[in-house]
Enzyme design. Structure first.
Site, PDB file in Angstrom:
ATOM      1  N   CYS A 124      27.497 -28.061  33.720  1.00 48.97           N
ATOM      2  CA  CYS A 124      27.829 -28.230  32.458  1.00 48.97           C
ATOM      3  C   CYS A 124      29.305 -28.644  32.091  1.00 48.97           C
ATOM      4  O   CYS A 124      29.742 -28.620  31.006  1.00 48.97           O
ATOM      5  CB  CYS A 124      27.526 -26.742  31.736  1.00 48.97           C
ATOM      6  SG  CYS A 124      25.845 -26.472  31.870  1.00 48.97           S
ATOM      7  N   HIS A 264      31.575 -24.893  25.154  1.00 46.19           N
ATOM      8  CA  HIS A 264      30.130 -25.381  25.629  1.00 46.19           C
ATOM      9  C   HIS A 264      29.200 -24.563  25.007  1.00 46.19           C
ATOM     10  O   HIS A 264      29.416 -23.539  24.524  1.00 46.19           O
ATOM     11  CB  HIS A 264      30.363 -24.799  27.208  1.00 46.19           C
ATOM     12  CG  HIS A 264      28.739 -25.190  27.743  1.00 46.19           C
ATOM     13  ND1 HIS A 264      28.122 -26.338  27.496  1.00 46.19           N
ATOM     14  CD2 HIS A 264      28.013 -24.468  28.650  1.00 46.19           C
ATOM     15  CE1 HIS A 264      26.915 -26.249  28.419  1.00 46.19           C
ATOM     16  NE2 HIS A 264      27.020 -24.980  28.880  1.00 46.19           N
ATOM     17  N   ASN A 294      21.343 -25.693  24.818  1.00 46.90           N
ATOM     18  CA  ASN A 294      22.242 -26.082  25.885  1.00 46.90           C
ATOM     19  C   ASN A 294      21.788 -27.265  26.361  1.00 46.90           C
ATOM     20  O   ASN A 294      20.692 -27.293  27.307  1.00 46.90           O
ATOM     21  CB  ASN A 294      22.476 -24.898  26.806  1.00 46.90           C
ATOM     22  CG  ASN A 294      23.347 -25.259  27.955  1.00 46.90           C
ATOM     23  OD1 ASN A 294      23.702 -26.339  28.144  1.00 46.90           O
ATOM     24  ND2 ASN A 294      23.650 -24.227  28.847  1.00 46.90           N
TER      25      ASN A 294
HETATM   26  N1  ACO Z   1      12.070 -13.755  25.205  1.00 44.47           N
HETATM   27  C1  ACO Z   1      11.630 -12.491  25.008  1.00 44.47           C
HETATM   28  N2  ACO Z   1      12.354 -11.729  26.125  1.00 44.47           N
HETATM   29  C2  ACO Z   1      13.104 -12.126  26.969  1.00 44.47           C
HETATM   30  C3  ACO Z   1      13.316 -13.483  27.071  1.00 44.47           C
HETATM   31  C4  ACO Z   1      12.596 -14.149  26.120  1.00 44.47           C
HETATM   32  N3  ACO Z   1      12.869 -15.797  25.782  1.00 44.47           N
HETATM   33  N4  ACO Z   1      13.744 -14.000  28.046  1.00 44.47           N
HETATM   34  C5  ACO Z   1      14.165 -12.670  28.565  1.00 44.47           C
HETATM   35  N5  ACO Z   1      13.634 -11.885  28.008  1.00 44.47           N
HETATM   36  C6  ACO Z   1      13.851 -10.373  28.191  1.00 44.47           C
HETATM   37  C7  ACO Z   1      13.960 -10.149  29.745  1.00 44.47           C
HETATM   38  O1  ACO Z   1      12.894 -10.291  30.644  1.00 44.47           O
HETATM   39  C8  ACO Z   1      14.466  -8.482  29.547  1.00 44.47           C
HETATM   40  O2  ACO Z   1      13.339  -7.717  29.693  1.00 44.47           O
HETATM   41  P1  ACO Z   1      13.386  -6.484  30.519  1.00 44.47           P
HETATM   42  O3  ACO Z   1      14.334  -5.591  29.950  1.00 44.47           O
HETATM   43  O4  ACO Z   1      11.953  -5.786  30.338  1.00 44.47           O
HETATM   44  O5  ACO Z   1      13.554  -6.921  32.047  1.00 44.47           O
HETATM   45  C9  ACO Z   1      15.163  -8.412  28.240  1.00 44.47           C
HETATM   46  O6  ACO Z   1      14.476  -9.520  27.534  1.00 44.47           O
HETATM   47  C10 ACO Z   1      16.620  -8.160  28.289  1.00 44.47           C
HETATM   48  O7  ACO Z   1      17.225  -9.393  29.304  1.00 44.47           O
HETATM   49  P2  ACO Z   1      18.675  -9.558  29.359  1.00 44.47           P
HETATM   50  O8  ACO Z   1      18.802 -10.308  30.518  1.00 44.47           O
HETATM   51  O9  ACO Z   1      19.445  -8.235  29.171  1.00 44.47           O
HETATM   52  O10 ACO Z   1      19.019 -10.292  27.800  1.00 44.47           O
HETATM   53  P3  ACO Z   1      20.655 -10.678  27.446  1.00 44.47           P
HETATM   54  O11 ACO Z   1      20.694  -9.974  26.289  1.00 44.47           O
HETATM   55  O12 ACO Z   1      21.260 -10.701  28.691  1.00 44.47           O
HETATM   56  O13 ACO Z   1      20.125 -12.404  27.182  1.00 44.47           O
HETATM   57  C11 ACO Z   1      20.388 -14.531  28.100  1.00 44.47           C
HETATM   58  C12 ACO Z   1      19.670 -13.088  27.960  1.00 44.47           C
HETATM   59  C13 ACO Z   1      20.178 -15.085  26.538  1.00 44.47           C
HETATM   60  C14 ACO Z   1      19.769 -15.208  28.940  1.00 44.47           C
HETATM   61  C15 ACO Z   1      21.908 -14.233  28.229  1.00 44.47           C
HETATM   62  O14 ACO Z   1      22.019 -13.410  29.500  1.00 44.47           O
HETATM   63  C16 ACO Z   1      22.682 -15.495  28.393  1.00 44.47           C
HETATM   64  O15 ACO Z   1      22.751 -16.256  27.386  1.00 44.47           O
HETATM   65  N6  ACO Z   1      23.067 -15.447  29.542  1.00 44.47           N
HETATM   66  C17 ACO Z   1      23.902 -17.039  29.877  1.00 44.47           C
HETATM   67  C18 ACO Z   1      22.903 -17.892  30.014  1.00 44.47           C
HETATM   68  C19 ACO Z   1      23.757 -19.321  30.136  1.00 44.47           C
HETATM   69  O16 ACO Z   1      24.814 -19.669  29.455  1.00 44.47           O
HETATM   70  N7  ACO Z   1      23.323 -20.265  30.807  1.00 44.47           N
HETATM   71  C20 ACO Z   1      23.793 -21.580  30.950  1.00 44.47           C
HETATM   72  C21 ACO Z   1      25.132 -21.510  31.647  1.00 44.47           C
HETATM   73  S1  ACO Z   1      25.702 -22.999  32.127  1.00 44.47           S
HETATM   74  C22 ACO Z   1      24.594 -24.308  32.077  1.00 44.47           C
HETATM   75  O17 ACO Z   1      24.959 -24.658  30.884  1.00 44.47           O
HETATM   76  C23 ACO Z   1      23.819 -24.928  32.962  1.00 44.47           C
END
Ligand code: ACO
Length: 337
Positions: A124, A264, A294
């Protein structure tokens, strides 16, 4: 303002972004559509990410096709013909083919027959890495006109059964034409950083020589994107803060001097955390991830094009772009428009 100097102590040539363009595919995939595909809800996606919909490339619409359309819009805006382009750089992690490079495919599509072409891999962060490479080539007088493109078709490497990742990504391309322009400040500085210790938090393990595309590896979904979301989130905030601080230090500007910050477009909560840490109002950030999700290397490039065309900043204004991505990689550029 501090301007970098070439090794021979001569002031380097000022390099400007003379045109931008972007392209997103027609097909819209909404959160409601995703509710029918995986166990998720619109409420969860919006509250955790800010994303409402994303664009998905049509069958047969490859990274190079999106890149070429974005490039043509940048060329039209800059009034630069294909024959004037000396170098095409495509930042992507979803090339049409491992080789030839997507840049060569773009060259064929736009008819830039005099250009040298190569792809750049920084996930990214690729668009800003490519801006820095272009800046070096132009300021050191190797080339006059460089076409920089960030383009990704992440829909082709997303695991559409994994709700942790499939809700986050979309397809698209953004382009910028860079040229020497007398009397302008242009690209003032770019800071780039990487930390390979975090390589496994966001990666596609298969498809390369470490885990070739065998039927076994394919069945294990190694040819799809894998991510540790929480760790990526944490590193994203830290690295974007570092990149922003370093780029501002290098430029001699303060955050108050900026008219607009283009981050980003991964997750609204990441942008909010950055705004809080840098003590800047959220309104200073240009955000479009609600509409596109993204789009990897394309994200900051599309946002730059959109922000400039919608009057978020004007000639002479200082803007800052800041990115992070797989690698871990991160970068920030300060530009006087
Ligand atoms: N729908 C419903 N529930 C979900 C989903 C979904 N789509 N995805 C995950 N969950 C659940 C998980 O399984 C977890 O359940 P559990 O507690 O029973 O295990 C719960 O939601 C909470 O998960 P967390 O990981 O705590 O959620 P968080 O608040 O961290 O949000 C997210 C997750 C959105 C992925 C966040 O961590 C994030 O944005 N991280 C960065 C991602 C990113 O920027 N990626 C790209 C980077 S670089 C590039 O662009 C290639």
């Amino acid at each position: 303002m501090k301007r970098p100097r070439a090794r021979n102590s001569e002031p380097v040539r000022p390099v400007s972004i003379v045109g931008t363009g972007s392209y997103v595919p027609e097909r819209v995939l909404t959160n409601a559509d995703l509710e029918k595909m995986v166990d998720t809800t619109n409420e969860w996606i919006v509250s955790r990410t800010g994303i409402r919909e994303r664009r998905i490339a049509a069958p047969g619409e490859f990274t190079s096709h999106m890149a070429a359309k974005a490039a043509q819009r940048a060329m039209t805006q800059a009034k630069v013909s294909a024959g004037e382009i000396d170098l095409i750089l495509v930042a992507t992690v979803t090339p049409d083919t491992f080789f030839p490079s997507t840049a060569c495919h773009v060259q064929r599509l736009i008819g830039a027959t005099s250009a040298a072409c190569f792809d750049l891999s920084a996930a990214c962060s690729g668009f800003l890495y490519a801006i820095e490479v272009a800046q070096q080539f132009i300021s050191n007088r190797t080339y006059n006109t460089v076409l920089v493109i960030g383009a990704d078709r992440l829909s082709s490497i997303v695991n559409w059964e994994d709700r942790n990742t499939c809700v986050l990504f979309g397809d698209g391309a953004g382009a910028a034409l860079l040229r020497w322009r007398a009397g302008s400040s242009g690209v003032i500085t770019t800071f780039m950083g990487s930390d390979g210790r975090h390589a496994n938090i966001l990666h596609m393990p298969g498809g390369g020589c470490a885990a070739p595309t065998t039927p076994e590896n394919f069945d294990k979904k190694l040819n799809t994107l894998h991510m540790n979301g929480r760790e990526t989130f944490k590193q994203a905030v830290i690295s974007m803060q570092t990149a922003t601080t370093k780029a501002l230090e290098q430029s001699g500007l303060s955050i108050q001097d900026l008219s607009c910050i283009i981050p980003h477009q991964a997750n609204l909560r990441i942008i909010e955390a950055l705004a809080e840490r840098m003590d800047v109002p959220l309104e200073k950030f240009h955000v479009n991830l609600d509409r596109y999700g993204n789009t990897s290397a394309a994200a900051v490039a599309i946002a730059l094009d959109e922000a400039s065309r919608t009057g978020r900043f004007h000639m002479g204004d200082y803007i800052l772009m800041v990115v992070f991505g797989g690698g871990l990689t991160y970068a920030s550029s300060v530009v006087q428009w």
